[in-house]
Design an enzyme around this catalytic site. Structure first.
Site, short mmCIF file in Angstrom:
data_model
loop_
_atom_site.label_atom_id
_atom_site.label_comp_id
_atom_site.label_asym_id
_atom_site.label_seq_id
_atom_site.Cartn_x
_atom_site.Cartn_y
_atom_site.Cartn_z
N ASN A 166 1.47 50.09 58.68
CA ASN A 166 0.59 50.10 59.86
C ASN A 166 1.18 49.36 61.07
O ASN A 166 0.96 49.75 62.21
CB ASN A 166 -0.79 49.55 59.51
CG ASN A 166 -0.73 48.20 58.85
OD1 ASN A 166 0.32 47.78 58.35
ND2 ASN A 166 -1.84 47.50 58.84
N LYS A 189 12.58 45.99 52.45
CA LYS A 189 12.26 47.38 52.10
C LYS A 189 11.04 47.80 52.90
O LYS A 189 9.92 47.36 52.64
CB LYS A 189 11.97 47.55 50.61
CG LYS A 189 11.87 49.04 50.24
CD LYS A 189 11.12 49.29 48.96
CE LYS A 189 9.63 49.42 49.13
NZ LYS A 189 9.15 50.60 49.90
N GLY A 241 0.82 44.46 51.84
CA GLY A 241 0.34 45.74 51.33
C GLY A 241 -1.02 45.57 50.68
O GLY A 241 -1.77 44.66 51.02
N SER A 242 -1.31 46.45 49.73
CA SER A 242 -2.64 46.46 49.13
C SER A 242 -2.77 45.40 48.03
O SER A 242 -1.77 44.90 47.52
CB SER A 242 -2.90 47.84 48.54
OG SER A 242 -1.93 48.10 47.54
N VAL A 243 -4.00 45.13 47.66
CA VAL A 243 -4.27 44.12 46.62
C VAL A 243 -3.65 44.56 45.30
O VAL A 243 -3.02 43.76 44.60
CB VAL A 243 -5.79 43.90 46.47
CG1 VAL A 243 -6.09 42.97 45.29
CG2 VAL A 243 -6.38 43.33 47.75
N THR A 245 -1.05 46.56 44.63
CA THR A 245 0.40 46.40 44.58
C THR A 245 0.77 44.92 44.65
O THR A 245 1.73 44.49 44.00
CB THR A 245 1.08 47.18 45.73
OG1 THR A 245 0.54 48.49 45.79
CG2 THR A 245 2.58 47.28 45.55
N GLU A 263 0.41 39.17 51.71
CA GLU A 263 -0.51 39.49 52.80
C GLU A 263 -1.20 40.79 52.43
O GLU A 263 -0.58 41.85 52.48
CB GLU A 263 0.27 39.66 54.12
CG GLU A 263 0.87 38.40 54.68
CD GLU A 263 -0.16 37.39 55.13
OE1 GLU A 263 -1.34 37.75 55.28
OE2 GLU A 263 0.21 36.22 55.30
N GLU A 476 1.78 33.41 56.84
CA GLU A 476 2.87 33.80 57.72
C GLU A 476 2.62 33.12 59.07
O GLU A 476 1.50 32.74 59.39
CB GLU A 476 2.91 35.33 57.89
CG GLU A 476 3.13 36.01 56.54
CD GLU A 476 3.71 37.40 56.61
OE1 GLU A 476 3.04 38.28 57.15
OE2 GLU A 476 4.83 37.60 56.09
P1 NDP Z 1 0.87 49.52 49.33
O1 NDP Z 1 0.45 48.33 48.56
O2 NDP Z 1 0.58 50.85 48.77
O3 NDP Z 1 2.45 49.48 49.60
C1 NDP Z 1 3.11 48.42 50.25
C2 NDP Z 1 4.58 48.51 49.96
O4 NDP Z 1 4.84 48.17 48.60
C3 NDP Z 1 5.19 49.88 50.17
O5 NDP Z 1 6.47 49.71 50.73
C4 NDP Z 1 5.22 50.41 48.75
O6 NDP Z 1 6.08 51.51 48.55
C5 NDP Z 1 5.65 49.18 47.98
N1 NDP Z 1 5.38 49.18 46.55
C6 NDP Z 1 4.60 50.02 45.81
N2 NDP Z 1 4.62 49.67 44.51
C7 NDP Z 1 5.42 48.58 44.40
C8 NDP Z 1 5.81 47.73 43.31
N3 NDP Z 1 5.38 47.94 42.06
N4 NDP Z 1 6.63 46.69 43.58
C9 NDP Z 1 7.06 46.44 44.83
N5 NDP Z 1 6.72 47.21 45.89
C10 NDP Z 1 5.90 48.26 45.69
O7 NDP Z 1 0.21 49.35 50.78
P2 NDP Z 1 0.26 50.33 52.02
O8 NDP Z 1 1.67 50.54 52.46
O9 NDP Z 1 -0.57 51.52 51.75
O10 NDP Z 1 -0.44 49.41 53.14
C11 NDP Z 1 -1.82 49.33 53.26
C12 NDP Z 1 -2.35 48.02 52.71
O11 NDP Z 1 -1.64 46.93 53.27
C13 NDP Z 1 -3.80 47.79 53.07
O12 NDP Z 1 -4.52 47.30 51.95
C14 NDP Z 1 -3.74 46.70 54.12
O13 NDP Z 1 -4.90 45.93 54.22
C15 NDP Z 1 -2.54 45.92 53.71
N6 NDP Z 1 -1.98 45.19 54.85
C16 NDP Z 1 -2.13 43.83 54.92
C17 NDP Z 1 -1.68 43.11 56.00
C18 NDP Z 1 -1.81 41.62 56.04
O14 NDP Z 1 -1.08 40.99 56.82
N7 NDP Z 1 -2.68 41.00 55.28
C19 NDP Z 1 -1.03 43.78 57.12
C20 NDP Z 1 -0.88 45.19 56.94
C21 NDP Z 1 -1.36 45.88 55.84
P3 NDP Z 1 5.33 52.97 48.36
O15 NDP Z 1 4.66 53.24 49.66
O16 NDP Z 1 6.43 53.92 48.05
O17 NDP Z 1 4.36 52.86 47.23
#
Ligand code: NDP
Length: 506
Positions: A166, A189, A241-243, A245, A263, A476
């Site tokens: 995002n 990555k 990323g998401s909770v 992951t 985060e 952060e």
């Molecule tokens: P994901 O958790 O789906 O993915 C985040 C990253 O992790 C991607 O690069 C993904 O690759 C990678 N990934 C997937 N599986 C693994 C694993 N087992 N080990 C290591 N890395 C892995 O999140 P999104 O990209 O869909 O982002 C959306 C989420 O991020 C939302 O929940 C949002 O709230 C959160 N977010 C939080 C922020 C914060 O600062 N608190 C800021 C921005 C977003 P792949 O896509 O190929 O699965």
């Protein structure tokens, strides 16, 4: 103006069509062991932007080994020199503002004006951490007699960063800038949906004097991310990323007793009291919900409005929402761009359907808008305001990550605080009131890492950011992040003879 735009467009297209989407040891390169292909779709058009293979174990190992080599040099560079180089990176980002903003829009689909704001905040981050790092000193602690201790903070080594889609460059920068400032090296990555700006940053860092290998980029999917987390030479993982992951990343880090920053997501409350400045409250509600197509982790998607002003607030909010301009994200007057993917757009729409089936009313938006060619393949969703919502609805409880705002009413301060806190998330929150005592009472009791009083969704890199509860771990930004990228070393210096009691007899 048109000639300049054409020039930027050419540079952006050249960057996306150049071969080699990994960046290791100072140059773009192909994986030596290509895994499954990743096709990146431009959200604005639905057309193919670029494609590349996911990186496997050997390429992750190459990237980490390169960063490990660079650590030997970068960690020994004086903090003043590191700071100077990072400040230059900030200026270089400013010089390339339009190029980077256009590249970000290609990847992400957000409106160009927003992309410029994001990119400028990346420059801020490099300048802030470049400026702050030379002033971070250790401690001298007298112990007893002539004995004393020296406390120093040392870099961790190779840090791995994994990002969401995002805020592609901002997510990357919030990790890389402080980590490099502290003397670490970095392997990043990006999300496979948005691979480009983290790659462009690599060229900038090498140009300003960051040693080759100190910042490498490895492209790939979740498997690549997982390989990075488990790599034995990675000292720390910083993840956005998401909770779900995040939990996997934490488990991987636990296996190697590695440090981790997470985060994660949110479902933040925005509380508007009857005495609030209505116009500002409406403006902040737009900022809390409709920037970047609603794909913002800290969004205040549960908007609690005190009953006495509910009708007037709703009328003003609908008017303001209906004035948002959905359009090609490269148009300067567009305020709502394209959803990241078709799948994500369908997920957002399904939340609206579920809300309707549970009794919510759609006051405006919540539909796909078809734009003329070449944007007809993009997924443009009209920002949605839901009323007749209750706290137990799926749309009110779960993170939608799209432009869907749930309006809720409340009567009393205690009641709204209890309801605001009734979530497993705790990333952010906001309160609108002119009563300063009430404002402080409320923010003190809301369980979240960042609270705004009479505004929303502002996070300059000199302020710490991160979540309570399941919204994350660690912080952060601000000086707080320096703790996260260093480890403490204590050196005890004996000032006299060794006193070992009866252990030693003359
Ligand atoms: P994901 O958790 O789906 O993915 C985040 C990253 O992790 C991607 O690069 C993904 O690759 C990678 N990934 C997937 N599986 C693994 C694993 N087992 N080990 C290591 N890395 C892995 O999140 P999104 O990209 O869909 O982002 C959306 C989420 O991020 C939302 O929940 C949002 O709230 C959160 N977010 C939080 C922020 C914060 O600062 N608190 C800021 C921005 C977003 P792949 O896509 O190929 O699965």
């Amino acid at each position: 103006m048109e000639a300049r735009r054409a020039l930027i467009r050419r540079a952006v297209n050249a960057c996306c069509s150049k071969q080699g989407f990994n960046y290791i040891d100072g140059k773009r390169c192909e994986p030596t062991e290509p895994k499954q292909p990743i096709k990146v779709i431009e959200p604005a058009t639905g057309l193919l932007l670029c494609s590349f293979p996911s990186s496997g174990e050997r390429d992750v190992a190459n990237a980490v080994a390169s960063s490990k080599r660079a650590f030997a040099q970068w960690s020994q560079t004086s903090c003043v020199d590191r700071g100077r180089i990072l400040m230059k990176a900030g200026s270089k980002i400013r010089d390339n503002l339009d190029f980077l903003a256009h590249l970000e829009v290609k990847d992400n689909g957000k409106p160009i004006w927003e992309a410029r704001v994001d990119i400028l905040s990346c420059a801020d981050a490099f300048e802030y951490f470049g400026g702050v790092i030379p002033s971070i000193a250790g401690q001298y602690i007298p112990v007893e007699g002539d004995s004393f201790a020296l406390i120093s903070r040392e870099p961790l080594g190779v840090v791995a960063g994994i990002g969401a889609w995002n805020f592609p460059l901002q997510t990357c920068t919030w990790k890389v800038a402080p980590a490099l400032a502290c003397g670490n090296t970095f392997v990043y990555k990006p999300s496979p949906l948005t691979p480009m700006t983290a790659l462009a940053l690599a060229d900038i860092l090498v140009e300003v004097g960051v040693p080759k290998g100190a910042y490498n980029v490895i492209q790939g999917d979740g498997d690549t991310g997982s390989l990075l987390c488990y790599h034995p030479d990675v000292a720390k993982v910083s993840f956005t990323g998401s909770v779900s992951t995040g939990a996997k990343v934490m488990a991987a880090a636990a296996a190697g007793i590695k440090k981790v920053t997470l985060e994660l997501g949110g479902k933040s409350p925005l509380i508007i009291f009857e005495d609030a400045d209505l116009k500002n409250a409406v403006k902040a509600t737009l900022m809390a919900n409709f920037l970047t197509q609603g794909e913002v982790c800290s969004n205040g998607t549960r908007v609690f409005v005190q009953k006495g002003i509910y009708k007037e607030f709703l009328k003003n909010l609908i008017e303001a929402t209906n004035k948002l301009k959905i359009g090609d994200p490269f148009d300067e007057d567009t305020t709502v761009g394209a959803t990241i993917t078709k799948e994500h757009a369908e997920k957002v729409l399904s939340y609206i359907e579920s809300a309707k089936s549970e009794g919510a009313t759609v006051e405006c938006g919540g539909e796909r808008c078809l734009l003329p060619s070449p944007n007809d393949g993009g997924y443009y969703l009209s920002p949605c305001v839901l009323t007749s919502c209750t706290d137990d609805m799926k749309v009110v409880k779960e993170e939608v990550f799209g432009s869907v705002l749930s309006l809720l009413t409340f009567s009393e301060e205690d009641e709204v605080i209890t309801r605001a806190n009734a979530t497993n998330f705790g990333l952010a929150g906001g309160v609108f009131t002119k009563d300063i005592q009430r404002a402080f009472r409320v923010v003190k009791r809301i369980q979240a890492g960042t609270l705004w009083i009479n505004t929303y969704n502002l996070y300059p890199p000199f302020l710490p950011f991160g979540g309570y509860k399941q919204s994350g771990l660690g912080r952060e930004n601000g000086t707080a992040v320096l703790e996260q990228y260093t480890q403490t070393k204590t050196v005890y210096v004996e000032g006299g003879d060794v006193d070992c009691g009866p252990l030693y007899q003359e």
